[in-house]
Design a protein around this motif. Structure first.
Motif, mmCIF file in Angstrom:
data_model
loop_
_atom_site.group_PDB
_atom_site.id
_atom_site.type_symbol
_atom_site.label_atom_id
_atom_site.label_comp_id
_atom_site.label_asym_id
_atom_site.label_seq_id
_atom_site.Cartn_x
_atom_site.Cartn_y
_atom_site.Cartn_z
ATOM 1 N N HIS A 62 -26.999 11.180 -17.610
ATOM 2 C CA HIS A 62 -27.958 12.212 -18.021
ATOM 3 C C HIS A 62 -27.493 12.875 -19.318
ATOM 4 O O HIS A 62 -28.318 13.187 -20.189
ATOM 5 C CB HIS A 62 -28.139 13.241 -16.911
ATOM 6 C CG HIS A 62 -28.896 12.710 -15.749
ATOM 7 N ND1 HIS A 62 -30.265 12.612 -15.733
ATOM 8 C CD2 HIS A 62 -28.471 12.206 -14.560
ATOM 9 C CE1 HIS A 62 -30.663 12.093 -14.582
ATOM 10 N NE2 HIS A 62 -29.579 11.836 -13.859
ATOM 11 N N PHE A 63 -26.186 13.065 -19.455
ATOM 12 C CA PHE A 63 -25.641 13.629 -20.688
ATOM 13 C C PHE A 63 -25.903 12.691 -21.870
ATOM 14 O O PHE A 63 -26.330 13.123 -22.941
ATOM 15 C CB PHE A 63 -24.137 13.866 -20.509
ATOM 16 C CG PHE A 63 -23.495 14.622 -21.632
ATOM 17 C CD1 PHE A 63 -23.668 15.989 -21.749
ATOM 18 C CD2 PHE A 63 -22.708 13.966 -22.560
ATOM 19 C CE1 PHE A 63 -23.064 16.695 -22.780
ATOM 20 C CE2 PHE A 63 -22.106 14.661 -23.592
ATOM 21 C CZ PHE A 63 -22.289 16.030 -23.707
ATOM 22 N N GLU A 64 -25.678 11.402 -21.657
ATOM 23 C CA GLU A 64 -25.921 10.395 -22.706
ATOM 24 C C GLU A 64 -27.393 10.375 -23.111
ATOM 25 O O GLU A 64 -27.725 10.322 -24.294
ATOM 26 C CB GLU A 64 -25.496 9.019 -22.173
ATOM 27 C CG GLU A 64 -25.488 7.930 -23.189
ATOM 28 C CD GLU A 64 -24.280 7.969 -24.095
ATOM 29 O OE1 GLU A 64 -24.433 7.590 -25.258
ATOM 30 O OE2 GLU A 64 -23.200 8.375 -23.645
ATOM 31 N N LEU A 65 -28.278 10.411 -22.119
ATOM 32 C CA LEU A 65 -29.710 10.426 -22.407
ATOM 33 C C LEU A 65 -30.099 11.709 -23.132
ATOM 34 O O LEU A 65 -30.925 11.680 -24.059
ATOM 35 C CB LEU A 65 -30.510 10.263 -21.110
ATOM 36 C CG LEU A 65 -32.029 10.229 -21.250
ATOM 37 C CD1 LEU A 65 -32.484 9.107 -22.183
ATOM 38 C CD2 LEU A 65 -32.674 10.069 -19.876
ATOM 39 N N GLY A 66 -29.492 12.826 -22.765
ATOM 40 C CA GLY A 66 -29.760 14.072 -23.467
ATOM 41 C C GLY A 66 -29.410 13.983 -24.943
ATOM 42 O O GLY A 66 -30.171 14.442 -25.797
ATOM 43 N N LEU A 74 -36.403 15.035 -29.607
ATOM 44 C CA LEU A 74 -37.099 15.410 -28.372
ATOM 45 C C LEU A 74 -36.285 16.501 -27.665
ATOM 46 O O LEU A 74 -35.648 16.275 -26.646
ATOM 47 C CB LEU A 74 -37.281 14.178 -27.481
ATOM 48 C CG LEU A 74 -38.045 13.018 -28.125
ATOM 49 C CD1 LEU A 74 -37.970 11.768 -27.278
ATOM 50 C CD2 LEU A 74 -39.497 13.422 -28.360
ATOM 51 N N THR A 75 -36.324 17.706 -28.241
ATOM 52 C CA THR A 75 -35.430 18.764 -27.798
ATOM 53 C C THR A 75 -35.709 19.255 -26.374
ATOM 54 O O THR A 75 -34.767 19.606 -25.659
ATOM 55 C CB THR A 75 -35.457 19.941 -28.780
ATOM 56 O OG1 THR A 75 -36.810 20.374 -28.957
ATOM 57 C CG2 THR A 75 -34.879 19.536 -30.125
ATOM 58 N N ALA A 80 -33.572 19.331 -20.836
ATOM 59 C CA ALA A 80 -33.725 19.033 -19.408
ATOM 60 C C ALA A 80 -32.621 18.094 -18.926
ATOM 61 O O ALA A 80 -32.061 18.283 -17.838
ATOM 62 C CB ALA A 80 -35.095 18.423 -19.140
ATOM 63 N N GLU A 81 -32.290 17.098 -19.730
ATOM 64 C CA GLU A 81 -31.229 16.162 -19.332
ATOM 65 C C GLU A 81 -29.858 16.824 -19.342
ATOM 66 O O GLU A 81 -29.033 16.565 -18.470
ATOM 67 C CB GLU A 81 -31.231 14.922 -20.224
ATOM 68 C CG GLU A 81 -32.419 14.019 -20.009
ATOM 69 C CD GLU A 81 -32.540 13.498 -18.580
ATOM 70 O OE1 GLU A 81 -31.523 13.185 -17.930
ATOM 71 O OE2 GLU A 81 -33.681 13.410 -18.103
ATOM 72 N N LYS A 86 -25.377 19.006 -16.232
ATOM 73 C CA LYS A 86 -24.536 20.145 -15.862
ATOM 74 C C LYS A 86 -24.631 20.430 -14.366
ATOM 75 O O LYS A 86 -23.613 20.672 -13.708
ATOM 76 C CB LYS A 86 -24.948 21.379 -16.664
ATOM 77 C CG LYS A 86 -24.103 22.583 -16.384
ATOM 78 C CD LYS A 86 -24.528 23.765 -17.239
ATOM 79 C CE LYS A 86 -23.682 24.974 -16.900
ATOM 80 N NZ LYS A 86 -24.074 26.143 -17.656
ATOM 81 N N ALA A 87 -25.838 20.363 -13.818
ATOM 82 C CA ALA A 87 -26.018 20.610 -12.382
ATOM 83 C C ALA A 87 -25.293 19.546 -11.557
ATOM 84 O O ALA A 87 -24.664 19.853 -10.541
ATOM 85 C CB ALA A 87 -27.505 20.622 -12.041
ATOM 86 N N LEU A 88 -25.370 18.299 -12.004
ATOM 87 C CA LEU A 88 -24.702 17.218 -11.276
ATOM 88 C C LEU A 88 -23.183 17.349 -11.371
ATOM 89 O O LEU A 88 -22.475 17.099 -10.385
ATOM 90 C CB LEU A 88 -25.169 15.862 -11.785
ATOM 91 C CG LEU A 88 -26.593 15.486 -11.395
ATOM 92 C CD1 LEU A 88 -27.056 14.266 -12.179
ATOM 93 C CD2 LEU A 88 -26.695 15.241 -9.901
ATOM 94 N N TYR A 89 -22.668 17.708 -12.540
ATOM 95 C CA TYR A 89 -21.216 17.918 -12.671
ATOM 96 C C TYR A 89 -20.770 19.037 -11.747
ATOM 97 O O TYR A 89 -19.739 18.940 -11.099
ATOM 98 C CB TYR A 89 -20.830 18.253 -14.116
ATOM 99 C CG TYR A 89 -20.534 17.061 -14.969
ATOM 100 C CD1 TYR A 89 -19.537 16.156 -14.626
ATOM 101 C CD2 TYR A 89 -21.241 16.824 -16.137
ATOM 102 C CE1 TYR A 89 -19.266 15.046 -15.403
ATOM 103 C CE2 TYR A 89 -20.976 15.720 -16.919
ATOM 104 C CZ TYR A 89 -19.999 14.840 -16.553
ATOM 105 O OH TYR A 89 -19.731 13.753 -17.337
#
Length: 95
Positions: A62-66, A74-75, A80-81, A86-89
């Motif tokens: 998700h961090f990479e996609l962000g 696409l801010t 969101a990513e 962050k939530a997953l970490y």
């Protein structure tokens, strides 16, 4: 000599263990990053999106996609990513 029984617990989490191809998140991530480096933004984003779909609980993806969304301008999607990552970490650090 006394023999002591032993036990080994091996956990295979699945990251990268599938054969290379469209159903392997690692393959999708690598292809997505290569496509982005080659200037193929939409194709690269599609591969990274597929990787995050396959490994939805992987904060690094998700961090990479962000970052990829941010670089593509696409801010809102990037934010969101990053929030999802962050939530997953945070969820992983409580384990």
């Amino acid at each position: 000599m006394t023999l002591v029984p032993s036990l080994a617990l091996v956990i295979l989490d699945g990251w990268g263990l599938a054969p290379p191809g469209p159903g392997n998140a690692v393959s999708n991530e690598e292809l997505g990053r290569a496509l982005l480096r080659a200037g193929e933004t939409q194709s690269g984003l599609s591969e990274l999106e597929r990787a995050t779909h396959l490994e939805a609980a992987n904060p690094r993806l998700h961090f990479e996609l962000g970052h990829a969304y941010h670089d593509a301008g696409l801010t809102d999607k990037a934010a969101a990513e990053f929030a999802r990552s962050k939530a997953l970490y945070g969820a992983h650090s409580e384990d």
